[in-house]
Scaffold this motif. Structure first.
Motif, PDB file in Angstrom:
ATOM      1  N   ASN A 153       0.848  -1.194   0.000  1.00 10.25           N
ATOM      2  CA  ASN A 153       0.000   0.000   0.000  1.00 10.25           C
ATOM      3  C   ASN A 153       0.883   1.244   0.000  1.00 10.25           C
ATOM      4  O   ASN A 153       1.506   1.581   1.013  1.00 10.25           O
ATOM      5  N   LEU A 154       0.937   1.912  -1.130  1.00 11.53           N
ATOM      6  CA  LEU A 154       1.783   3.091  -1.285  1.00 11.53           C
ATOM      7  C   LEU A 154       0.956   4.349  -1.088  1.00 11.53           C
ATOM      8  O   LEU A 154      -0.109   4.510  -1.699  1.00 11.53           O
ATOM      9  N   TYR A 155       1.434   5.248  -0.235  1.00  6.54           N
ATOM     10  CA  TYR A 155       0.745   6.509   0.033  1.00  6.54           C
ATOM     11  C   TYR A 155       1.611   7.678  -0.420  1.00  6.54           C
ATOM     12  O   TYR A 155       2.841   7.650  -0.279  1.00  6.54           O
ATOM     13  N   LEU A 156       0.951   8.692  -0.954  1.00  5.19           N
ATOM     14  CA  LEU A 156       1.645   9.901  -1.392  1.00  5.19           C
ATOM     15  C   LEU A 156       1.987  10.738  -0.163  1.00  5.19           C
ATOM     16  O   LEU A 156       1.096  11.119   0.601  1.00  5.19           O
ATOM     17  N   LEU A 157       3.268  11.032   0.016  1.00  6.27           N
ATOM     18  CA  LEU A 157       3.751  11.715   1.217  1.00  6.27           C
ATOM     19  C   LEU A 157       4.619  12.909   0.838  1.00  6.27           C
ATOM     20  O   LEU A 157       5.173  12.980  -0.264  1.00  6.27           O
ATOM     21  N   SER A 158       4.738  13.811   1.785  1.00  2.00           N
ATOM     22  CA  SER A 158       5.676  14.918   1.658  1.00  2.00           C
ATOM     23  C   SER A 158       6.023  15.391   3.061  1.00  2.00           C
ATOM     24  O   SER A 158       5.155  15.462   3.934  1.00  2.00           O
ATOM     25  N   GLU A 159       7.282  15.689   3.263  1.00  3.75           N
ATOM     26  CA  GLU A 159       7.753  16.135   4.572  1.00  3.75           C
ATOM     27  C   GLU A 159       8.077  17.614   4.510  1.00  3.75           C
ATOM     28  O   GLU A 159       8.742  18.078   3.579  1.00  3.75           O
ATOM     29  N   LYS A 160       7.607  18.362   5.518  1.00  2.20           N
ATOM     30  CA  LYS A 160       7.836  19.801   5.544  1.00  2.20           C
ATOM     31  C   LYS A 160       9.321  20.108   5.435  1.00  2.20           C
ATOM     32  O   LYS A 160      10.144  19.534   6.131  1.00  2.20           O
ATOM     33  N   PHE A 161       9.649  21.005   4.515  1.00  2.00           N
ATOM     34  CA  PHE A 161      11.046  21.305   4.214  1.00  2.00           C
ATOM     35  C   PHE A 161      11.707  21.976   5.413  1.00  2.00           C
ATOM     36  O   PHE A 161      11.207  22.964   5.959  1.00  2.00           O
ATOM     37  N   GLY A 162      12.828  21.403   5.849  1.00  2.00           N
ATOM     38  CA  GLY A 162      13.542  21.949   6.997  1.00  2.00           C
ATOM     39  C   GLY A 162      15.029  21.709   6.893  1.00  2.00           C
ATOM     40  O   GLY A 162      15.553  21.292   5.847  1.00  2.00           O
ATOM     41  N   LEU A 163      15.724  21.932   8.003  1.00  2.00           N
ATOM     42  CA  LEU A 163      17.182  21.859   8.010  1.00  2.00           C
ATOM     43  C   LEU A 163      17.678  20.447   7.721  1.00  2.00           C
ATOM     44  O   LEU A 163      18.677  20.254   7.027  1.00  2.00           O
ATOM     45  N   HIS A 164      16.977  19.432   8.250  1.00  2.00           N
ATOM     46  CA  HIS A 164      17.455  18.058   8.131  1.00  2.00           C
ATOM     47  C   HIS A 164      16.690  17.245   7.083  1.00  2.00           C
ATOM     48  O   HIS A 164      16.933  16.047   6.943  1.00  2.00           O
ATOM     49  N   SER A 165      15.765  17.854   6.380  1.00  2.00           N
ATOM     50  CA  SER A 165      15.006  17.121   5.369  1.00  2.00           C
ATOM     51  C   SER A 165      15.771  17.096   4.045  1.00  2.00           C
ATOM     52  O   SER A 165      16.602  17.966   3.763  1.00  2.00           O
TER      53      SER A 165
END
Length: 270
Positions: free
Chosen positions: A145-157
């Motif tokens: 099960n693949l989900y569309l994701l995105s992580e808030k852009f930050g220093l360690h991303s």
């Protein structure tokens, strides 16, 4: 009198073992070929499985999106469809890249299902409205099960590959309770001047929208100028970044179309 004591037909050394080893290697190759276990066959099967045709949900009579619909997210300017990009090779990373494929046909890696976030507010089959939160679920046989994701852009991303913007990716999630707000998305009305009036109104199928990541507030963007050369052919880069023009209005990079299958009656009426 001199004469040649050796010619290519002479058998020297452990010739019998060499012949037996060569025949065993050929037999092993033929066995793997018959069983479909060759590396080239395995890669071809994975690529073919992800690109097999898939079906879209039919556009309902009222013409609006519903929770549970299987949709295609098509970029209006490039005509590319948002696509999961599974690699056919072994990898240590659990993240699967997301791109936009110029091939707009619905297939396993381009069709997403609109899933509920809060089942206490909505149920399967309810109409999706502007501002409603949902998740986008892609199913590719063999990948879970693949989900569309995105992580808030930050220093360690980690940023996107070329544009160095907020990255959009997919990941296999077996237990939905483990999903965070990184998987939450919402539709916005495409016209900024009328967006406030359309808040809470039903989302029409086969119409232009903006897809916004709830946690970061960034809209999904397809970047035609950045090309990925992959096993699936050339792909456009996808990121989560709101591109604004001189009037502070979302530009063409963010404009998407939610594609559903139209019935023959609807096609005839149009």
């Amino acid at each position: 009198m001199a004469f040649r004591s050796y010619n290519p037909s002479c058998r020297i050394g452990n010739w019998e073992e060499d012949v037996a080893a060569s025949e065993a290697e050929i037999q092993e190759f033929l066995r793997k070929q018959a069983a479909g276990e060759l590396v080239s066959q395995t890669i071809g099967q994975k690529l073919g499985c992800a690109s097999e045709p898939s079906s879209l949900s039919s556009l309902s009579g009222h013409g609006y999106l519903r929770f549970g619909d299987r949709i295609l997210l098509r970029h209006i300017a490039s005509k590319g469809s948002v696509s999961v990009l599974p690699t056919p090779y072994p990898t240590m990373s659990s993240e699967i890249p997301v791109t936009a494929t110029p091939n707009g046909a619905p297939m396993h890696r381009t069709v997403f299902k609109i899933e509920l976030v809060n089942e206490s507010i909505h149920s399967e089959g309810d109409i999706v409205k502007f501002g409603d939160r949902f998740r986008l679920h892609c199913t590719i046989p063999g990948l879970g099960n693949l989900y569309l994701l995105s992580e808030k852009f930050g220093l360690h991303s980690v940023p996107s590959r070329f544009a160095k913007q907020q990255k959009v990716y997919s990941e296999n999630v077996e237990d939905k309770s483990q999903l965070t707000h990184d998987a939450d998305w919402e539709f916005l009305y495409h016209n900024a001047a009328l967006r406030f009036e359309h808040e809470g109104q039903p989302v029409p199928g086969n119409g232009p929208v903006l897809l916004r990541h709830v946690r970061s507030g960034m809209c999904l963007a397809v970047l035609e100028k950045y090309i990925w050369r992959t096993e699936y052919g050339n792909q456009f880069e996808v990121s989560a970044h709101t591109h604004l023009d001189a009037h502070r209005i979302e530009s063409s990079e963010n404009m998407l179309e939610v594609v559903l299958e139209e019935s023959q009656a609807q096609i005839a009426d149009s």
